[in-house]
Enzyme design. Structure first.
Site, PDB file in Angstrom:
ATOM      1  N   SER A 562      -1.502  50.168  72.314  1.00  0.00           N
ATOM      2  CA  SER A 562      -2.411  51.234  71.917  1.00  0.00           C
ATOM      3  C   SER A 562      -1.620  52.314  71.170  1.00  0.00           C
ATOM      4  O   SER A 562      -1.025  52.031  70.141  1.00  0.00           O
ATOM      5  CB  SER A 562      -3.148  51.780  73.137  1.00  0.00           C
ATOM      6  OG  SER A 562      -4.264  52.539  72.752  1.00  0.00           O
ATOM      7  N   ASP A 648     -12.826  45.846  70.186  1.00  0.00           N
ATOM      8  CA  ASP A 648     -12.186  47.082  70.619  1.00  0.00           C
ATOM      9  C   ASP A 648     -12.801  48.268  69.886  1.00  0.00           C
ATOM     10  O   ASP A 648     -12.885  48.272  68.656  1.00  0.00           O
ATOM     11  CB  ASP A 648     -10.688  47.003  70.317  1.00  0.00           C
ATOM     12  CG  ASP A 648      -9.876  48.095  70.984  1.00  0.00           C
ATOM     13  OD1 ASP A 648     -10.468  49.099  71.421  1.00  0.00           O
ATOM     14  OD2 ASP A 648      -8.645  47.942  71.067  1.00  0.00           O
ATOM     15  N   HIS A 683     -10.748  46.783  74.285  1.00  0.00           N
ATOM     16  CA  HIS A 683      -9.441  47.426  74.279  1.00  0.00           C
ATOM     17  C   HIS A 683      -8.535  46.900  75.388  1.00  0.00           C
ATOM     18  O   HIS A 683      -7.323  46.810  75.220  1.00  0.00           O
ATOM     19  CB  HIS A 683      -9.617  48.942  74.424  1.00  0.00           C
ATOM     20  CG  HIS A 683      -8.382  49.719  74.124  1.00  0.00           C
ATOM     21  ND1 HIS A 683      -7.785  49.734  72.887  1.00  0.00           N
ATOM     22  CD2 HIS A 683      -7.604  50.515  74.919  1.00  0.00           C
ATOM     23  CE1 HIS A 683      -6.717  50.517  72.918  1.00  0.00           C
ATOM     24  NE2 HIS A 683      -6.582  50.988  74.135  1.00  0.00           N
TER      25      HIS A 683
END
Length: 712
Positions: A562, A648, A683
């Protein structure tokens, strides 16, 4: 022998971007349209290419999956916690992907001893509230959002996401009859909070940018004609909803990255108006908690206001009467050495959670032994023997609990929950994470070292390895970091990590600036126009490990996900020669393009973290100078594996897709540059514990290959 597919070559469709007089041509922006069949075909071609290049690791992946599985007690149950008249817990069953939520009745009002954990055996009066395995049937992806029982114990509000886009459908179940109500609410943000009368539920919805912005009140059994009770129009702010532990107040929290405000409403007045407890002041963050001390009601404020010309970066704690929240006085002062994170209130205790010496800490004030409001000196820290560890409150939802549950773990000690008798200090172990096989914590060593950044700043490193592995001979090494949002990467146990450690890999966390390990200033010096400190700290940490003799560039792999994936992309451009591999999970590598577009999910609220390049030329120039995608060039990049998910909503799949396309085009080395996209996940990646173990095994096998652990 199977034919290895050729490397996919993305077509170039020049797209012009002009900001602040700077013209940029982006050849791969066309990959943003996931409804385009050609985009999907390209992602699938990359998946096939990656599969071919990692096919030789298939047996190792199977072996590692087996190791993880063999160490986990698959049929297990969590430690029951008491809430109202029931003990609540979840079960896992061998062969099933998801948990089963259960409860059993409390024997009596003074029954605070949890029932004995009995994996595979039902407890007296046990009932199943929700079996996620049933809910997940027929879906490639499943995520449980809310799973909240009403105060009277008669209703369950739960929400599910079967796509991975973090938009949940909210359902209501009568736990007395087992009936599912016709009330079904789509596109919620995932949480749910009950009023005290169990007749109303509060939930949130999101705007077009996936920002939770609105709170609604739903009357049970009244259909879907719900009442909007709060809306935040400012796109910099997220809206959250909760309930104080005392269950006396409903709380709406509104926060940007640097500013917050809280609104409260008595829980027994669900149709009333939420009232702000302290005004919104730009740059000031605060949280509020309800406490009862000597029979009087107070609000506790953890805040970072400026007082007497001093900005309380590391926060302080104030106390004020509920009836006059503006009449605040300081309870615990500010310290440059201690970062206060939260204060939790119980009927008999106040619990302070804070950071000191790059470790989480907990201190407790026993209200039974104090006349009136406690002082800072009344908070007694908990002490532990290990050099590295993580500690914090365990599951303590009951306000009147006579003892406190504390969670503890380290790199080498499986997670524990113990009951603390605050008066005597006695600790009673309630549950320790089961690690099957012959695991022995004494076979491993953890330690702290300090790297020195280019500007002289000392960077803490947390290291774990098998006994006997020391500097001197280059060891296979994995260096991990995150470095954003003031998030702290604390030492913790991992079953899957054992498959690396037992093959001689040294695992290191670099606690770089941008995180929160050393206080708010550590974060402030790794964001916006100081963001490059995050990247150079990581590079300097790698150089420290090499200079100390822990490893060398042929045995060193970097990992981040991320915002930590942004770190990986920046490091690949800054110092490709230091690493033999870089693993980037859902990487935020097209940062400048994303933060320039306010229509994308999360962009506006992110301006406080990264700066606003859309309206500020200096921020634009600074971000452009480090944004990974912008700075890919003809360099000898190490092997790179990027992992992302098609659905995501936090870091769009297109960021990694574009980045890999440009890397494959520009690298001057023969090291494989690979992209693996989950086509039905969000995600957090794939859902289901066995699928997650398979994914972990996939990543670990690649890491072991790139660190040289398979050959040394």
């Amino acid at each position: 022998m199977a034919t290895v597919p050729s490397k996919p070559v993305a077509k170039k469709v020049p797209a012009e971007r002009i900001h602040h007089g700077d013209t940029v041509i982006d050849d791969y922006e066309w990959l943003r349209d996931k409804d385009d069949a050609e985009v999907i075909a390209y992602l699938e071609a990359q998946n096939a290419y990656t599969a071919a290049h990692t096919d030789q690791l298939a047996d190792l992946r199977t072996q590692i999956f087996g190791e993880i599985k063999s160490r986990v007690q698959e049929t297990d149950m969590s430690l029951p916690y008491r809430l109202g008249k029931y003990w609540y817990f979840v079960r896992t069953e061998e062969g099933k992907q998801y948990t089963v939520s259960c409860r059993c009745p409390v024997a009596s009002d003074d029954d605070w001893t949890p029932p004995q954990i009995s994996p595979g055996e039902a407890l007296p009066g046990e009932e199943v509230l929700l079996d996620s395995n049933i809910e997940a049937q027929g879906h490639d992806f499943f995520s449980l959002g809310a799973a909240t029982v009403s105060t009277d114990g008669d209703w369950l509000a739960y929400s599910i996401d079967v796509v991975g886009n973090e938009r949940y459908t909210l359902h209501f179940k009568n736990l007395t009859t087992g009936e599912l109500l016709d009330d079904v609410i789509a596109d919620t943000a995932g949480g749910a909070v009950w009023s005290r009368d169990a007749k109303h539920v509060f939930y949130q919805t999101v705007d077009d940018s996936w920002r939770p912005d609105t709170v609604w009140r739903h009357a049970i059994g009244a259909g879907t004609d719900d009442v909007q009770v709060f809306h935040e129009p400012d796109e910099r702010y997220w809206v959250g909803m909760g309930l104080t532990r005392s269950r006396e107040y409903l709380v709406i929290g509104v926060g940007s990255k640097i500013t917050s405000e809280a609104f409260v409403l008595a829980a027994d007045d669900p149709t009333g108006e939420f009232v702000s407890v302290a005004p919104r002041i730009e740059g000031v963050e605060y949280d509020v908690e309800h406490a009862v001390i000597d029979g009087d009601d107070y609000f506790l404020f953890v805040h970072n206001e400026e007082r007497d010309g001093v900005k309380y970066l590391n926060s302080a704690v104030d106390i004020a009467p509920v009836g006059d929240p503006g009449r605040r006085r300081e309870l615990i002062g500010h310290s440059t050495q201690r970062r206060i994170e939260s204060v939790d209130a119980f009927a008999d205790y106040l619990v302070l959670s804070y950071r000191e010496n790059a470790l989480p800490q907990t201190a407790i004030a026993d209200l039974r032994t104090i006349a009136g409001v406690p002082t800072a000196d009344d908070f007694v820290p908990l002490a532990f023997d290990q050099e590295l560890y993580s500690v914090g409150l365990g599951g303590n939802p009951e306000f009147t609990t006579p003892t406190l549950r504390i969670g503890y773990t380290s790199f080498i000690e499986p997670s524990e929950v113990f009951s603390l008798d605050v008066a005597t200090g006695e600790r009673t172990l309630l549950k320790r994470q089961v690690v099957l096989g012959d695991y022995n914590p004494g076979d491993y060593t953890q330690s702290r070292e300090w790297a020195t950044a280019v500007d002289g700043t000392r960077i803490p490193l947390s290291i774990v390895r098998r006994n006997g592995i020391e500097p001197g001979t280059p060891n296979p090494t994995l260096l991990y970091a995150y470095g954003s949002y003031e998030a702290s990467m604390d030492p913790g146990f991992s079953v899957s990590r054992l498959s690396m450690l037992d093959r001689g890999v040294v695992f290191v966390i670099a606690h770089i600036r941008g995180g929160g390990e050393l206080g708010r200033h550590w974060y402030e010096n790794g964001k916006t126009l100081t963001k490059k400190n995050t990247f150079t700290d990581f590079v300097d940490s790698a150089r420290h490990l090499i200079d100390r003799g822990w490893t060398d560039p042929k045995h060193l792999v970097a990992e981040g996900g991320s915002a930590g994936g942004l770190l990986m992309g920046a490091v690949a451009n800054l110092a490709p020669e230091l690493f033999n591999g870089i693993l980037a999970a859902v990487p935020f590598v097209d940062a400048l393009n994303s933060i320039l577009d306010p229509s994308l999910p999360l962009t506006v609220i992110e301006w406080d973290e990264w700066g606003d390049p859309l309206h500020n030329a200096d921020v634009y120039a600074y971000m452009k100078s480090y944004s990974p995608y912008e700075n890919v060039g003809p360099k000898p990049y190490p092997a790179i594996l990027a992992l992302n998910s098609l659905n995501d909503t936090r870091v769009l799949y297109v960021e990694a897709a574009k980045w890999i396309a440009r890397l494959q085009e520009n690298t001057t080395a023969d090291n494989p540059i690979l992209l693996k996209t989950e086509m039905s996940a969000g995600h957090g990646g794939v859902s289901g514990r066995y699928k997650q173990w398979e994914e972990t095994a996939y990543e670990l096998a690649w890491i072991l290959q790139q660190t040289g652990a398979l050959h040394d």
